[in-house]
Design a protein around this motif. Structure first.
Motif, PDB file in Angstrom:
ATOM      1  N   UNK A   1      18.708 -18.186  -4.672  1.00  0.00           N
ATOM      2  CA  UNK A   1      17.066 -17.859  -5.350  1.00  0.00           C
ATOM      3  C   UNK A   1      16.228 -16.403  -4.835  1.00  0.00           C
ATOM      4  N   UNK A   2      16.071 -16.322  -3.592  1.00  0.00           N
ATOM      5  CA  UNK A   2      15.294 -15.406  -3.063  1.00  0.00           C
ATOM      6  C   UNK A   2      15.608 -13.487  -4.034  1.00  0.00           C
ATOM      7  N   UNK A   3      17.620 -13.788  -3.668  1.00  0.00           N
ATOM      8  CA  UNK A   3      17.875 -12.346  -4.480  1.00  0.00           C
ATOM      9  C   UNK A   3      18.176 -12.464  -6.057  1.00  0.00           C
ATOM     10  N   UNK A   4      18.569 -13.792  -6.120  1.00  0.00           N
ATOM     11  CA  UNK A   4      18.179 -14.048  -8.041  1.00  0.00           C
ATOM     12  C   UNK A   4      17.518 -13.322  -8.765  1.00  0.00           C
ATOM     13  N   UNK A   5      15.474 -13.807  -8.282  1.00  0.00           N
ATOM     14  CA  UNK A   5      14.528 -13.525  -8.680  1.00  0.00           C
ATOM     15  C   UNK A   5      14.303 -12.303  -9.001  1.00  0.00           C
ATOM     16  N   UNK A   6      14.196 -11.499  -8.054  1.00  0.00           N
ATOM     17  CA  UNK A   6      14.123 -10.179  -8.449  1.00  0.00           C
ATOM     18  C   UNK A   6      15.324  -9.296  -9.377  1.00  0.00           C
ATOM     19  N   UNK A   7      16.474  -9.477  -9.802  1.00  0.00           N
ATOM     20  CA  UNK A   7      16.781  -9.226 -10.103  1.00  0.00           C
ATOM     21  C   UNK A   7      16.817 -10.184 -11.777  1.00  0.00           C
TER      22      UNK A   7
ATOM     23  N   UNK B   1       7.908  -2.466  -3.340  1.00  0.00           N
ATOM     24  CA  UNK B   1       7.867  -2.911  -2.441  1.00  0.00           C
ATOM     25  C   UNK B   1       7.724  -4.385  -1.978  1.00  0.00           C
ATOM     26  N   UNK B   2       8.389  -5.602  -3.326  1.00  0.00           N
ATOM     27  CA  UNK B   2       8.927  -6.450  -3.018  1.00  0.00           C
ATOM     28  C   UNK B   2      10.183  -7.004  -2.674  1.00  0.00           C
TER      29      UNK B   2
ATOM     30  N   UNK C   1       8.619 -13.052   3.259  1.00  0.00           N
ATOM     31  CA  UNK C   1       8.512 -14.337   3.134  1.00  0.00           C
ATOM     32  C   UNK C   1       9.380 -14.920   4.097  1.00  0.00           C
ATOM     33  N   UNK C   2      11.377 -14.507   3.835  1.00  0.00           N
ATOM     34  CA  UNK C   2      11.942 -15.342   4.166  1.00  0.00           C
ATOM     35  C   UNK C   2      12.051 -15.571   5.812  1.00  0.00           C
ATOM     36  N   UNK C   3      11.538 -14.203   6.634  1.00  0.00           N
ATOM     37  CA  UNK C   3      11.135 -14.175   7.775  1.00  0.00           C
ATOM     38  C   UNK C   3       9.987 -15.780   8.191  1.00  0.00           C
TER      39      UNK C   3
ATOM     40  N   UNK D   1       0.519  -1.374   0.415  1.00  0.00           N
ATOM     41  CA  UNK D   1      -0.058   0.445  -0.474  1.00  0.00           C
ATOM     42  C   UNK D   1       0.756   1.468   0.161  1.00  0.00           C
ATOM     43  N   UNK D   2       2.037   1.017   0.711  1.00  0.00           N
ATOM     44  CA  UNK D   2       2.979   2.822   0.682  1.00  0.00           C
ATOM     45  C   UNK D   2       3.264   2.523  -0.204  1.00  0.00           C
ATOM     46  N   UNK D   3       4.043   1.543  -0.927  1.00  0.00           N
ATOM     47  CA  UNK D   3       4.833   1.744  -2.576  1.00  0.00           C
ATOM     48  C   UNK D   3       3.665   2.127  -3.046  1.00  0.00           C
ATOM     49  N   UNK D   4       2.227   1.875  -3.560  1.00  0.00           N
ATOM     50  CA  UNK D   4       1.416   1.948  -4.035  1.00  0.00           C
ATOM     51  C   UNK D   4       0.564   3.512  -3.849  1.00  0.00           C
TER      52      UNK D   4
END
Length: 298
Positions: free
Chosen positions: A119-125, A92-93, A100-102, A33-36
């Motif tokens: 994989x969590x880092x490579x996905x947004x990249x 906001x991703x 998700x990680x926590x 919501x903040x990002x939107x």
């Protein structure tokens, strides 16, 4: 201790997990919501950025003053809402991924954490790379392909009619066909290409993660290569606009990522095999017997 007490003890961790999940979801929604809101404030500039490919294409075709239009009072507002939603999700991703990680990290072993975090880092990249590739390379080519047909007659008329504007050629008979673009329809093409290429660039992450879990193998991916080609062709025909250029580019890119995924899965298998051999769980003699039986069957 009674059976009822056992049930209450077993339900306590579930309730704790559900409470933890609710907390993570609430924080993720707040971040979105903040990002939107932030992206909606700057929605006009984001829309101008997304319309750069068609603007440059129209200028290259001879239109000195590119103009887009909307035909309903609410159309421009909801166009900015769509842009803000997509951009807000991207903004906001990192927070969503962190939540998700926590949530999943406490249930993972140390080696599983070290395997999942890259994989969590490579996905947004990879998603950003695919989106940038679509916006700066594929979308301009698609716009050039579409607008080139309608504006070809305008360009020819400009050479033969002195002083005729490019966007409104003078004709003694017939009807001049010129581009009168709508903002939402043009944005649809841009966003579809961005999302399609962004998601397709996730293929190495998905297949490598499945290889890490033992769900797929490099040999299996190589054996179904011909079926993968057909699937990629069908995917390119569905998710891209109906032009040959963007479809061919998407096919070439996704097939290249498929081959890269096979190499990555092969490396993951070798590391897992080496680790199992060190721990004494890997039997070289048993594998040799299986390979010998396979050769005899052939």
């Amino acid at each position: 201790m009674t059976a009822t007490d056992d049930m209450e003890d077993s339900s306590a961790p579930l309730i704790e997990h559900l409470a933890e999940l609710r907390t993570r979801l609430i924080r993720s929604v707040i971040a979105f919501v903040v990002g939107f809101i932030i992206c909606f404030i700057f929605g006009k500039y984001l829309l101008d950025f997304l319309l750069i490919p068609i603007e440059q294409t129209m200028r290259n075709l001879g239109d000195p003053n590119p103009v887009m239009q909307y035909t309903a009072p609410q159309e421009y507002f909801f166009t900015l809402v769509r842009v803000a939603m997509v951009a807000g999700l991207g903004l906001s991703f990192p927070v969503i991924a962190h939540q998700l990680w926590r949530f999943v990290a406490p249930g993972l072993y140390r080696n599983e954490k070290s395997a999942f975090l890259p994989f969590l880092i490579a996905s947004p990249v990879l998603f950003i790379s695919g989106a940038a590739f679509a916006h700066f390379i594929v979308t301009p080519l698609a716009m050039q392909f579409f607008l080139g047909f309608a504006d070809a007659s305008s360009l020819v008329s400009a050479f033969f009619v002195e002083g005729a504007p490019i966007d409104a050629p003078i004709k003694d008979d017939g009807i001049a066909i010129v581009f009168q673009g709508k903002v939402n329809e043009t944005l649809d093409i841009t966003l579809k290409l961005i999302v399609a290429f962004g998601l397709c660039f996730q293929l190495p992450v998905l297949l490598t993660l499945m290889g890490q879990a033992g769900l797929v193998s490099a040999e299996g991916l190589g054996n179904v290569r011909k079926y993968a080609v057909v699937g990629i062709l069908a995917l390119a025909a569905v998710v891209t606009p109906p032009d040959v250029i963007s479809q061919v580019i998407l096919f070439v890119v996704v097939y290249g990522l498929y081959e890269v995924s096979i190499i990555l899965v092969s490396r993951v298998e070798k590391r897992r095999e080496a680790k199992l051999r060190e721990e004494g769980y890997y039997d070289d003699e048993e594998e040799a017997d299986i390979e010998l039986d396979t050769d005899n069957d052939k």
